[in-house]
Design an enzyme around this catalytic site. Structure first.
Site, PDB file in Angstrom:
ATOM      1  N   LYS A   1       0.849  -1.196   0.000  1.00 39.06           N
ATOM      2  CA  LYS A   1       0.000   0.000   0.000  1.00 39.06           C
ATOM      3  C   LYS A   1       0.886   1.248   0.000  1.00 39.06           C
ATOM      4  CE  LYS A   1      -3.384   2.962   0.675  1.00 39.06           C
ATOM      5  NZ  LYS A   1      -4.212   3.394  -0.455  1.00 39.06           N
TER       6      LYS A   1
ATOM      7  N   CYS B   1      -2.412  10.141  -6.618  1.00 41.85           N
ATOM      8  CA  CYS B   1      -3.591   9.878  -5.788  1.00 41.85           C
ATOM      9  C   CYS B   1      -4.554  11.068  -5.871  1.00 41.85           C
ATOM     10  CB  CYS B   1      -3.195   9.627  -4.340  1.00 41.85           C
ATOM     11  SG  CYS B   1      -4.663   9.413  -3.308  1.00 41.85           S
TER      12      CYS B   1
HETATM   13  C1  SIN Z   1      -6.191   6.219  -1.870  1.00 43.34           C
HETATM   14  O1  SIN Z   1      -5.648   5.768  -0.840  1.00 43.34           O
HETATM   15  O2  SIN Z   1      -6.890   7.235  -1.840  1.00 43.34           O
HETATM   16  C2  SIN Z   1      -6.029   5.500  -3.163  1.00 43.34           C
HETATM   17  C3  SIN Z   1      -4.627   5.533  -3.628  1.00 43.34           C
HETATM   18  C4  SIN Z   1      -4.459   6.220  -4.929  1.00 43.34           C
HETATM   19  O3  SIN Z   1      -5.428   6.511  -5.631  1.00 43.34           O
HETATM   20  O4  SIN Z   1      -3.314   6.479  -5.289  1.00 43.34           O
END
Ligand code: SIN
Length: 309
Positions: free
Chosen positions: A43, A128
């Protein structure tokens, strides 16, 4: 049949998770490591742990998903400790994603990775769409150029960047000109299509809480945009910069199309969230079936060879 060369490593197949899906905890990452996926990615980490946006922040839709997670994660040390320990058990490198809240935070995390004994591949997420008040960095070409110049002044390990989708040929040209200046290992196209809106017509209401319901769109909705981005960069980037195709892979046929556009590895987000880790077994089987039907016994026989009219 599905072996894939990527970043000077041989992977058993091109499939992996998209960062964010099934990779928040050690338990989830262990399941990926044991699955049929050719590789896995952690992640996207920030320096400090983050709770992310208020829930509900993810909704599965008939044709895909909408999310506004807001980068919830356990912090870089959690993922780096895991990767350093896990890499000793793996015969292929781990992909390690980071998404700092600022250029300085990205530099700080990359310095930590560079100094560590991490042997894998780092992915810098510049796309993001879900952190309130933070625009998607890679929509700013000058800022992307500036951060890459700072990074490659000291970072010597393999590095890829995760890009948002672009929608204009002039933007593909401009971003490719920036990327071609640097010894990038790869780009990953695409992150979700940012700031879409899905509506529950019965309730006359949005379906996720953060950002007034606006969120990143994934899944079938985005496949044509993802294929266009993979193809546009494949035909513009130095051949040394490989491509991870992400967006709308729900079947072996979708995977085949991404490969035909020039992708070398393939990430699966929405469909992994819907189906769980058995999706990798199914996708590998379906991709092999299509290749067999078409008389291919190796991905390199058709990768990037999309025909024009
Ligand atoms: C998120 O955690 O908002 C998703 C990650 C991303 O879109 O890069």
């Amino acid at each position: 049949m599905l072996e894939t060369n990527f970043a000077n490593n041989l992977f058993k197949n091109p499939f992996m998770n998209a960062s964010g899906v099934h990779c928040m905890t050690v338990e989830e990452m262990d399941q990926l490591a044991k699955s049929e996926a050719g590789a896995f990615i952690t992640k996207s980490a920030t320096i400090a742990q983050r709770k992310g946006n208020p829930k509900p922040r993810y909704r599965s839709l008939d044709l895909g998903s909408i999310n506004s997670m807001g980068l919830p994660n356990e912090g870089i040390d959690y993922y780096l400790d895991y990767a350093l320990q896990k890499q000793e058990e793996q015969d292929v490198p781990i992909f390690f994603s980071i998404a700092g809240m600022s250029p300085d935070e990205n530099i700080q995390m990359l310095e930590k990775i560079e100094k560590s004994s991490f042997k894998g591949i780092t992915e810098l997420n510049l796309s993001c769409p879900n952190v309130p008040g933070k625009p998607q960095a890679a929509y700013d070409f000058e800022a992307t150029d500036a951060i890459l110049a700072r990074i490659f002044a000291f970072f010597k390990k393999p590095l890829g960047i995760k890009l948002p989708p672009y929608f204009d040929l002039a933007h593909f040209d401009a971003m490719a000109d920036v990327l071609n200046k640097y010894p990038l290992t790869y780009i990953n196209s695409i992150n979700s299509v940012g700031n879409g809106l899905f509506i529950d017509t019965d309730k006359e209401q949005v379906v996720i809480k953060p950002k007034n319901g606006f969120g990143g769109i994934g899944g079938e909705y985005v496949k044509p945009t993802a294929l266009a981005n993979v193809r546009a960069f494949y035909t513009r980037l130095n051949p040394s910069i490989q491509i991870i195709g992400t967006g709308g892979i729900t079947s072996g046929r979708d995977a085949f199309e991404h490969l035909l556009c020039g992708a070398s590895m393939l990430q699966v987000g929405t469909q992994l969230q819907k189906e769980g880790v058995p999706v990798f077994d199914r996708l590998s089987r379906e991709l092999k079936e299509i290749m067999t039907e078409k008389g291919y016994d190796h991905i390199e026989q058709f990768r990037g060879k999309l025909k024009e009219m």
